[in-house]
Write a protein that holds these residues in place. Structure first.
Motif, short mmCIF file in Angstrom:
data_model
loop_
_atom_site.label_atom_id
_atom_site.label_comp_id
_atom_site.label_asym_id
_atom_site.label_seq_id
_atom_site.Cartn_x
_atom_site.Cartn_y
_atom_site.Cartn_z
N LEU A 26 -8.14 2.50 0.55
CA LEU A 26 -8.09 2.81 1.98
C LEU A 26 -9.08 3.94 2.26
N THR A 27 -9.39 4.13 3.52
CA THR A 27 -10.13 5.33 3.91
C THR A 27 -9.10 6.43 4.15
N THR A 28 -9.59 7.66 4.30
CA THR A 28 -8.65 8.78 4.37
C THR A 28 -7.75 8.77 5.61
N THR A 29 -8.26 8.36 6.76
CA THR A 29 -7.45 8.40 7.97
C THR A 29 -6.23 7.47 7.90
N PRO A 30 -6.39 6.18 7.55
CA PRO A 30 -5.20 5.34 7.45
C PRO A 30 -4.26 5.79 6.32
N CYS A 31 -4.81 6.33 5.26
CA CYS A 31 -3.96 6.83 4.17
C CYS A 31 -3.14 8.02 4.67
N TRP A 32 -3.79 8.95 5.38
CA TRP A 32 -3.09 10.11 5.92
C TRP A 32 -2.00 9.67 6.91
N LYS A 33 -2.30 8.67 7.74
CA LYS A 33 -1.31 8.18 8.71
C LYS A 33 -0.09 7.60 7.99
N LYS B 245 0.84 -1.21 0.00
CA LYS B 245 0.00 0.00 0.00
C LYS B 245 0.87 1.26 0.00
N ASP B 246 1.92 1.24 0.83
CA ASP B 246 2.84 2.39 0.87
C ASP B 246 3.46 2.61 -0.51
N LEU B 247 3.91 1.54 -1.15
CA LEU B 247 4.52 1.65 -2.47
C LEU B 247 3.53 2.15 -3.51
N GLN B 248 2.27 1.74 -3.38
CA GLN B 248 1.23 2.24 -4.30
C GLN B 248 1.04 3.74 -4.09
N ILE B 249 0.99 4.16 -2.84
CA ILE B 249 0.84 5.58 -2.54
C ILE B 249 2.00 6.36 -3.12
N LEU B 250 3.21 5.88 -2.89
CA LEU B 250 4.40 6.56 -3.40
C LEU B 250 4.40 6.62 -4.92
N SER B 251 4.01 5.55 -5.55
CA SER B 251 3.96 5.51 -7.01
C SER B 251 2.98 6.54 -7.55
#
Length: 157
Positions: free
Chosen positions: A34-41, A9-15
Motif C-alpha cells: 500500500l502507499t502510506t496514506t491508505p495504510c495510515w487510514k 490487508k488489515d490482518l497483514q498489518i496487524l500481524s
C-alpha cells in the motif's frame, strides 16, 4: 470470530505490528503493498475501533528482577456488584497483577502475578487478602519454567 470489517490487508498489518510495533508507516505500507496514506487510514480506523488497543515494548521480567510468576485462583461467596467493584478496584491498583480474569468453573477468579521472589509474593498475598473481605479460598501455583509466552493473537491471513 474476527471482526467482519477487517480484510486481508488489515490482518497483514496487524500481524506485522504484533511482530514489531516499531515499524515505520513507510515500512508497514511497503510490506502490505500500500502507499502510506491508505495504510495510515487503516491503522487509524483500527485504533478508533479498538482493534489496536495500544503499542508497547515487551520487557524481560527475569532480566528486570521479576523472575517469579504465580497463578492465583480465588473463590468467594461474595457476588454483589458493590463487592465486585471493590475487588476489581483493589486488584487493578496492584501493579504485580499482569492478568485478571473472572472465571467459570470451580474458581471465581484467576490472577497472573509477576514478582521478584517468594518473599514479595507473600507480601502481595497478604496485601490482597487483607484488602478484600469475603475471599474463602485462595490457592496459588508457581511457574517453574516459561515454555511459551506470546502476546500475538492467532490471526488467519
Amino acid at each position: 470470530m474476527l471482526n467482519s470489517t477487517l480484510d486481508k490487508k488489515d490482518l497483514q498489518i496487524l500481524s506485522l505490528l504484533q511482530q514489531d510495533c516499531t515499524l515505520s508507516l513507510q515500512a508497514l505500507a511497503e510490506a502490505v503493498n500500500l502507499t502510506t496514506t491508505p495504510c495510515w487510514k487503516r491503522l487509524k480506523k483500527m485504533e478508533d475501533d479498538g482493534v489496536i488497543r495500544g503499542r508497547v515494548a515487551l520487557l524481560d521480567a527475569e532480566k528486570l528482577g521479576l523472575a517469579l510468576t504465580a497463578f492465583m485462583l480465588i473463590k468467594t461467596q461474595q457476588h454483589s456488584s458493590i463487592w465486585f467493584q471493590q475487588f476489581v478496584d483493589v486488584v487493578q491498583a496492584m501493579p504485580e497483577v499482569m492478568a485478571f480474569y473472572r472465571m467459570a468453573g470451580e474458581y471465581d477468579y484467576l490472577l497472573r502475578i509477576q514478582v521478584a521472589d517468594m518473599k514479595r509474593y507473600d507480601a502481595f498475598y497478604k496485601r490482597l487478602v487483607n484488602s478484600v473481605p469475603g475471599l474463602i479460598d485462595v490457592t496459588s501455583s508457581f511457574a517453574m519454567e516459561e515454555i511459551k509466552h506470546t502476546t500475538g493473537l492467532p490471526l488467519t491471513l
